[in-house]
Design a protein around this motif. Structure first.
Motif, mmCIF file in Angstrom:
data_model
loop_
_atom_site.group_PDB
_atom_site.id
_atom_site.type_symbol
_atom_site.label_atom_id
_atom_site.label_comp_id
_atom_site.label_asym_id
_atom_site.label_seq_id
_atom_site.Cartn_x
_atom_site.Cartn_y
_atom_site.Cartn_z
ATOM 1 N N LYS A 163 75.859 98.674 38.557
ATOM 2 C CA LYS A 163 75.587 98.215 37.205
ATOM 3 C C LYS A 163 74.340 98.899 36.691
ATOM 4 C CE LYS A 163 75.707 96.007 33.360
ATOM 5 N NZ LYS A 163 76.741 96.391 32.356
ATOM 6 N N CYS A 164 74.474 99.538 35.515
ATOM 7 C CA CYS A 164 73.357 100.241 34.896
ATOM 8 C C CYS A 164 73.078 99.627 33.529
ATOM 9 C CB CYS A 164 73.660 101.719 34.719
ATOM 10 S SG CYS A 164 74.164 102.592 36.222
ATOM 11 N N TYR A 165 71.817 99.354 33.248
ATOM 12 C CA TYR A 165 71.429 98.947 31.902
ATOM 13 C C TYR A 165 71.032 100.160 31.072
ATOM 14 C CZ TYR A 165 71.429 94.128 33.551
ATOM 15 O OH TYR A 165 71.815 92.906 34.067
ATOM 16 N N GLU A 166 70.609 101.204 31.769
ATOM 17 C CA GLU A 166 70.320 102.494 31.147
ATOM 18 C C GLU A 166 71.023 103.565 31.970
ATOM 19 O OE1 GLU A 166 66.141 103.061 30.923
ATOM 20 O OE2 GLU A 166 65.771 101.177 29.855
ATOM 21 N N PRO A 167 71.375 104.704 31.365
ATOM 22 C CA PRO A 167 72.173 105.720 32.085
ATOM 23 C C PRO A 167 71.599 106.115 33.438
ATOM 24 C CG PRO A 167 72.030 106.270 29.764
ATOM 25 C CD PRO A 167 71.136 105.093 29.965
ATOM 26 N N GLN A 168 70.289 106.231 33.543
ATOM 27 C CA GLN A 168 69.685 106.702 34.793
ATOM 28 C C GLN A 168 69.014 105.579 35.582
ATOM 29 O OE1 GLN A 168 70.333 109.805 35.701
ATOM 30 N NE2 GLN A 168 71.409 110.057 33.748
ATOM 31 N N ALA A 169 69.244 104.331 35.188
ATOM 32 C CA ALA A 169 68.592 103.213 35.871
ATOM 33 C C ALA A 169 69.653 102.286 36.441
ATOM 34 C CB ALA A 169 67.675 102.466 34.911
ATOM 35 N N ARG A 203 75.530 87.554 37.712
ATOM 36 C CA ARG A 203 76.181 87.626 36.404
ATOM 37 C C ARG A 203 77.438 88.489 36.436
ATOM 38 N NH1 ARG A 203 73.436 85.807 32.092
ATOM 39 N NH2 ARG A 203 74.300 87.379 30.686
ATOM 40 N N VAL A 204 77.426 89.520 37.260
ATOM 41 C CA VAL A 204 78.636 90.346 37.405
ATOM 42 C C VAL A 204 79.728 89.554 38.123
ATOM 43 C CG1 VAL A 204 79.611 92.386 38.536
ATOM 44 C CG2 VAL A 204 77.446 92.563 37.305
ATOM 45 N N VAL A 205 79.363 88.849 39.191
ATOM 46 C CA VAL A 205 80.351 88.053 39.926
ATOM 47 C C VAL A 205 80.921 86.951 39.035
ATOM 48 C CG1 VAL A 205 80.678 86.471 41.872
ATOM 49 C CG2 VAL A 205 79.337 88.560 42.180
ATOM 50 N N ALA A 206 80.067 86.355 38.195
ATOM 51 C CA ALA A 206 80.520 85.297 37.294
ATOM 52 C C ALA A 206 81.422 85.834 36.190
ATOM 53 C CB ALA A 206 79.323 84.589 36.677
ATOM 54 N N GLY A 207 81.280 87.123 35.868
ATOM 55 C CA GLY A 207 82.072 87.706 34.789
ATOM 56 C C GLY A 207 81.324 87.829 33.485
ATOM 57 N N PHE A 208 80.022 87.469 33.468
ATOM 58 C CA PHE A 208 79.234 87.566 32.247
ATOM 59 C C PHE A 208 78.860 89.011 31.925
ATOM 60 C CE2 PHE A 208 77.574 83.155 33.561
ATOM 61 C CZ PHE A 208 78.698 82.548 33.020
ATOM 62 N N LEU A 209 78.819 89.867 32.947
ATOM 63 C CA LEU A 209 78.540 91.280 32.770
ATOM 64 C C LEU A 209 79.687 92.101 33.354
ATOM 65 C CD1 LEU A 209 74.773 91.601 33.859
ATOM 66 C CD2 LEU A 209 75.678 91.653 31.527
ATOM 67 N N ARG A 210 79.962 93.239 32.738
ATOM 68 C CA ARG A 210 80.958 94.172 33.271
ATOM 69 C C ARG A 210 80.273 95.163 34.199
ATOM 70 N NH1 ARG A 210 85.999 94.868 30.698
ATOM 71 N NH2 ARG A 210 86.326 93.428 28.947
ATOM 72 N N ALA A 211 80.846 95.375 35.367
ATOM 73 C CA ALA A 211 80.305 96.367 36.302
ATOM 74 C C ALA A 211 80.675 97.769 35.833
ATOM 75 C CB ALA A 211 80.849 96.120 37.701
ATOM 76 N N ASP A 212 79.846 98.741 36.184
ATOM 77 C CA ASP A 212 80.143 100.136 35.862
ATOM 78 C C ASP A 212 81.018 100.783 36.929
ATOM 79 O OD1 ASP A 212 78.563 100.378 33.403
ATOM 80 O OD2 ASP A 212 76.841 100.071 34.724
ATOM 81 N N ALA A 213 81.012 100.235 38.114
ATOM 82 C CA ALA A 213 81.866 100.736 39.206
ATOM 83 C C ALA A 213 81.897 99.673 40.297
ATOM 84 C CB ALA A 213 81.340 102.064 39.755
#
Length: 346
Positions: free
Chosen positions: A11-17, A48-58
């Motif tokens: 999960k990235c909030y910024e492209p390189q982070a 939050r990713v496991v809960a479904g509140f955020l989408r994972a990038d991979a």
């Protein structure tokens, strides 16, 4: 009972982070896993990713073999069968305790809702509290209601986001024990995010230590504490004593004498790790290595004594039961019990 399997999560909030950087974690069905780590390591993002509140990038998240997050797949939170216990309970202030607990019970009759609500309140030790309003409850009782609300729909997984932070220390232990008992009674798999190491070690079946978006070590509380994967984990989880060592015939020669090593250890040496309770304080001139007491901290049930020893840059920490019996400036002997773990020098 449902297991949780996380593989290659990014999960990235910024492209390189990358907040999560290929994280892998498995929680067997019916167990409670605590996630520990320094601020910014990705604990809350993982939840939050496991809960479904955020989408994972991979990567993928599986619940009982069902992929809820993966390439081209994002099951919404309400369809994941996941219960959530947030910080400070977050109860609906305009609803009674019973209405709060029954909030997620949909598609069943009124009588069944009442029965299930009463069952959950009984489970968390609050029978007869259904007609009360949240503001009439103590902080610990509100957290118990939040747990009852999360467990009422019989979720496959319960996520606990630092749920005991707002409680004072006198309440925490009791509420933790009640919550743990409730999870075991329902057979739910749990994932607890916490900053409190004592909470993680005393409450969870498994402890996952996160570092820079990955799991540095995952094991039982005893494994993580007694057999840390590396020096960073050793220093992060609890107090640790680091000693330079050379190795010969399965023992380590250190400034505190020869110490047996856990496992078959060969090689020129490195750094051994001990816990403060493995060090024994004695009078100067008795068995052990002599040093000077530089600091004493009394905690009630025990005390931490720091002793400066020749050959070490930092004083060693010795945990003693009850009052320390020594003062700064006094001479004392330090000896070692048990085995140490050996790690490569940084």
């Amino acid at each position: 009972m449902t297991d949780l399997r996380i593989s290659g999560l990014v999960k990235c909030y910024e492209p390189q982070a990358r907040v999560l950087d290929g994280l892998d974690l498995t929680v067997p069905a019916g167990l409670l896993a605590a996630v520990l780590g320094p601020s910014g390591c990705g604990k809350t993002t993982l939840l939050r990713v496991v809960a479904g509140f955020l989408r994972a990038d991979a990567g993928t998240v599986e619940l009982g073999g069902r992929i809820v997050c993966g390439p081209g797949v994002h099951v919404p939170p309400e369809r994941r069968r996941v219960g959530i216990v947030p910080q400070e309970g977050a109860l609906f202030p305009h609803l009674s305790v019973a209405a709060n607990v029954a909030f997620g019970l949909t598609g069943i009759g009124r009588a069944e809702r009442r029965r299930r609500t009463g069952e959950m309140l009984e489970l968390v030790g609050l029978p007869g509290h259904g007609e009360r309003m949240p503001h009439e409850l103590s902080g610990g009782q509100q957290q118990r209601v939040a747990v009852a609300r999360a467990l009422a729909p019989a979720p496959d997984l319960v996520l606990l986001d630092e749920p005991f932070n707002a409680l004072d220390s006198a309440l925490r232990a009791g509420v933790r024990a009640d919550v743990r008992a409730a999870l075991r009674a329902t057979g739910a798999t749990g994932l607890l995010v916490t900053h409190d190491q004592q909470e993680a070690l005393s409450t969870a079946d498994l402890v996952a230590v996160l570092r820079e978006g990955r799991v540095a070590q995952c094991g039982t509380p005893e494994e993580v504490y007694r057999r840390p994967a590396d020096l960073w984990v050793a220093g992060f989880v609890g107090e640790a004593v680091f000693l330079p060592a050379t190795v010969e015939d399965g023992t380590a020669a250190t400034p505190l004498g020869r110490i047996p090593l856990a496992g078959d250890r060969r090689g020129p040496g490195g750094v051994v790790v001990l816990r403060p309770e493995q060090l024994v304080l004695g009078e100067a001139g008795t068995r052990g290595t002599c040093g000077t007491v530089v600091d004493v901290r009394f905690y009630g049930h025990d005390a931490m004594v720091r002793v400066a020893v020749a050959g070490l840059d930092e004083p060693v920490a010795v945990r003693v039961a009850g009052p320390a019996g020594v003062r700064p400036g006094e001479r004392a002997a330090v000896s070692v019990t048990g085995e140490a773990t050996l790690h490569a020098a940084p």
